[in-house]
Scaffold this motif. Sequence first.
Motif, PDB file in Angstrom:
ATOM      1  N   LYS A 181      53.816  31.108  47.146  1.00 22.76           N
ATOM      2  CA  LYS A 181      52.693  30.712  47.958  1.00 22.76           C
ATOM      3  C   LYS A 181      51.518  31.629  47.216  1.00 22.76           C
ATOM      4  O   LYS A 181      51.763  32.445  46.344  1.00 22.76           O
ATOM      5  CB  LYS A 181      52.723  31.506  49.482  1.00 22.76           C
ATOM      6  N   PRO A 182      50.289  31.528  47.578  1.00 24.69           N
ATOM      7  CA  PRO A 182      49.123  32.016  46.616  1.00 24.69           C
ATOM      8  C   PRO A 182      49.017  33.538  46.146  1.00 24.69           C
ATOM      9  O   PRO A 182      48.958  34.035  45.451  1.00 24.69           O
ATOM     10  CB  PRO A 182      47.933  31.455  47.274  1.00 24.69           C
ATOM     11  N   ASP A 183      49.450  34.374  47.507  1.00 26.45           N
ATOM     12  CA  ASP A 183      49.483  35.683  47.649  1.00 26.45           C
ATOM     13  C   ASP A 183      50.512  36.262  46.485  1.00 26.45           C
ATOM     14  O   ASP A 183      50.424  37.386  45.975  1.00 26.45           O
ATOM     15  CB  ASP A 183      49.769  36.303  48.927  1.00 26.45           C
ATOM     16  N   LYS A 184      51.465  35.400  46.431  1.00 27.91           N
ATOM     17  CA  LYS A 184      52.726  35.885  45.418  1.00 27.91           C
ATOM     18  C   LYS A 184      52.182  35.876  43.893  1.00 27.91           C
ATOM     19  O   LYS A 184      52.714  36.266  43.032  1.00 27.91           O
ATOM     20  CB  LYS A 184      53.873  35.215  45.833  1.00 27.91           C
ATOM     21  N   ASN A 185      51.231  34.947  43.606  1.00 33.91           N
ATOM     22  CA  ASN A 185      50.632  34.635  42.321  1.00 33.91           C
ATOM     23  C   ASN A 185      51.472  34.457  41.258  1.00 33.91           C
ATOM     24  O   ASN A 185      51.286  34.919  39.959  1.00 33.91           O
ATOM     25  CB  ASN A 185      49.761  36.185  42.006  1.00 33.91           C
ATOM     26  N   GLN A 186      52.475  33.654  41.438  1.00 36.74           N
ATOM     27  CA  GLN A 186      53.365  33.244  40.361  1.00 36.74           C
ATOM     28  C   GLN A 186      52.737  32.589  39.194  1.00 36.74           C
ATOM     29  O   GLN A 186      53.151  32.527  38.173  1.00 36.74           O
ATOM     30  CB  GLN A 186      54.207  32.157  40.769  1.00 36.74           C
ATOM     31  N   LEU A 187      51.543  31.849  39.621  1.00 40.68           N
ATOM     32  CA  LEU A 187      50.554  31.267  38.425  1.00 40.68           C
ATOM     33  C   LEU A 187      50.496  32.142  37.525  1.00 40.68           C
ATOM     34  O   LEU A 187      50.508  31.944  36.108  1.00 40.68           O
ATOM     35  CB  LEU A 187      49.459  30.717  39.011  1.00 40.68           C
ATOM     36  N   PHE A 188      50.142  33.538  37.804  1.00 41.85           N
ATOM     37  CA  PHE A 188      49.767  34.510  36.593  1.00 41.85           C
ATOM     38  C   PHE A 188      51.042  34.567  35.680  1.00 41.85           C
ATOM     39  O   PHE A 188      50.720  34.752  34.388  1.00 41.85           O
ATOM     40  CB  PHE A 188      49.276  35.676  37.176  1.00 41.85           C
ATOM     41  N   GLN A 245      66.228  40.620  31.636  1.00 39.28           N
ATOM     42  CA  GLN A 245      65.858  41.720  30.727  1.00 39.28           C
ATOM     43  C   GLN A 245      64.851  42.535  31.375  1.00 39.28           C
ATOM     44  O   GLN A 245      64.888  43.516  31.498  1.00 39.28           O
ATOM     45  CB  GLN A 245      65.319  41.148  29.610  1.00 39.28           C
ATOM     46  N   PHE A 246      64.255  41.719  32.288  1.00 38.59           N
ATOM     47  CA  PHE A 246      62.926  42.501  32.875  1.00 38.59           C
ATOM     48  C   PHE A 246      62.347  41.668  33.979  1.00 38.59           C
ATOM     49  O   PHE A 246      62.614  40.357  33.983  1.00 38.59           O
ATOM     50  CB  PHE A 246      61.825  42.934  31.781  1.00 38.59           C
ATOM     51  N   ALA A 247      61.741  42.220  34.826  1.00 37.46           N
ATOM     52  CA  ALA A 247      61.239  41.672  36.131  1.00 37.46           C
ATOM     53  C   ALA A 247      59.501  41.817  36.082  1.00 37.46           C
ATOM     54  O   ALA A 247      58.984  42.715  35.580  1.00 37.46           O
ATOM     55  CB  ALA A 247      61.583  42.078  37.523  1.00 37.46           C
ATOM     56  N   LEU A 248      58.929  40.861  36.948  1.00 35.01           N
ATOM     57  CA  LEU A 248      57.407  40.839  37.080  1.00 35.01           C
ATOM     58  C   LEU A 248      57.100  40.830  38.414  1.00 35.01           C
ATOM     59  O   LEU A 248      57.723  40.094  39.125  1.00 35.01           O
ATOM     60  CB  LEU A 248      56.611  39.711  36.170  1.00 35.01           C
ATOM     61  N   SER A 249      56.296  41.592  38.949  1.00 39.69           N
ATOM     62  CA  SER A 249      55.939  41.550  40.472  1.00 39.69           C
ATOM     63  C   SER A 249      54.225  41.273  40.296  1.00 39.69           C
ATOM     64  O   SER A 249      53.735  42.089  40.092  1.00 39.69           O
ATOM     65  CB  SER A 249      56.142  42.714  40.948  1.00 39.69           C
ATOM     66  N   THR A 250      53.955  40.219  40.585  1.00 42.97           N
ATOM     67  CA  THR A 250      52.540  39.658  40.452  1.00 42.97           C
ATOM     68  C   THR A 250      51.788  39.374  41.841  1.00 42.97           C
ATOM     69  O   THR A 250      50.517  39.090  41.749  1.00 42.97           O
ATOM     70  CB  THR A 250      52.544  38.326  39.640  1.00 42.97           C
ATOM     71  N   SER A 251      52.330  39.675  42.863  1.00 40.43           N
ATOM     72  CA  SER A 251      51.712  39.623  43.972  1.00 40.43           C
ATOM     73  C   SER A 251      50.414  40.507  44.211  1.00 40.43           C
ATOM     74  O   SER A 251      50.061  41.475  43.794  1.00 40.43           O
ATOM     75  CB  SER A 251      52.473  40.403  45.232  1.00 40.43           C
ATOM     76  N   ILE A 252      49.644  39.710  45.001  1.00 40.10           N
ATOM     77  CA  ILE A 252      48.152  40.354  45.007  1.00 40.10           C
ATOM     78  C   ILE A 252      48.099  41.220  45.891  1.00 40.10           C
ATOM     79  O   ILE A 252      47.218  42.373  45.959  1.00 40.10           O
ATOM     80  CB  ILE A 252      46.960  39.238  45.156  1.00 40.10           C
ATOM     81  N   ARG A 253      48.829  40.978  47.138  1.00 41.44           N
ATOM     82  CA  ARG A 253      48.702  41.924  48.283  1.00 41.44           C
ATOM     83  C   ARG A 253      49.998  42.031  48.917  1.00 41.44           C
ATOM     84  O   ARG A 253      50.448  40.989  49.256  1.00 41.44           O
ATOM     85  CB  ARG A 253      47.657  41.394  49.103  1.00 41.44           C
TER      86      ARG A 253
END
Length: 340
Positions: A181-188, A245-253
């Motif tokens: 969903k948009p708040d999770k910002n997977q697009l980035f 190898q690593f993780a990303l957390s791109t959530s906006i809020r």
Amino acid sequence: MRVLQVIDKLNVGGAERIFVTLSNLLFQKNINVDVLIFINNGKLQQDLNNKINIIDFQRQSKFSFKNAKQLSLILKNYDIIHTHMRHVFRYVKVVSLVFNVKTKIILHDHSSNTKKIPFLLNSFLSPKYYIGVSNNLKEWAISTLNIQKKFCFLLHNVVVSIDNCDEVKKKEGAVVVGNIKPDKNQLFAIQLLPQLNTSLTIIGQIQDIDYFNSLIREIEKLSLQNKVTFIHNEFNVQKRLNNFQFALSTSIRESGPLVLIEFVAQSLPFIAFNTGEISLILNKDLPNFFINNFEQQKWIEKINNLKENNIDLKSIYDKNFAPNLYLQKCLNIYKEILNS
């Protein structure tokens, strides 16, 4: 002490995971705990200890007088009603007022929204006892919901670490975990890929089909079809984290985010946007893992620096998020409430 944990359903989500974890921890501690779920058969219900009593309550409608009366009779059997999420609390509160239920009711607030006040929550339906998963929520409850400071409690989120016995010959790529969903910002995260010589796995259920379709279009636009994989039906993320190898957390809020605890529990380095209470806690030990903007080049630099990481992430998990510490904090809150 008899405790009833209450939630509407157990679909995959952060609040739902906390509900399951807390119920299991209480049961393991020999606390007399039952659970009540308005709508049964959510995916996470299978993670509840099968010896925990699930109250037979199938709410047909929140406007049903019969359902409300049935619930009131159930509530009167307990010393503490521990409700999870604002809308669940409001329903239980209304029922308790209509049918004169004297049991002490807690609102355990998992929201990240402190801008909107739910209907009547700051007046007629204001909780007397409040647990926030962040300091921000706790302060909001005191100032906006007018709850007495002595009855506002902070209880950070928790994750029970699982043992990953499967050996992985080679860790590959990056992972992003969160419902789509948009708040999770997977697009980035997808837009970062052309500058990274790696693959990306996105784990999460589709909660916004339009947003998911926009991700697919971006993947096609950037010719990343062979680089991005989606996994939609994984309900035990920790067992997969050892593959990356690593993780990303791109959530906006976020109010948590819970997934950061899972990363450190499994010793998986990450780069995360700095939002939520868990970020504040981990930032003290892992300042280089967090970033305060969405500038692509800054993220790339942070990711490249992860190769030099040799921090014992598991020890940070044990220090900050050990389940026994979480359980004791919760029991201390119950004790204060019962003695009030």
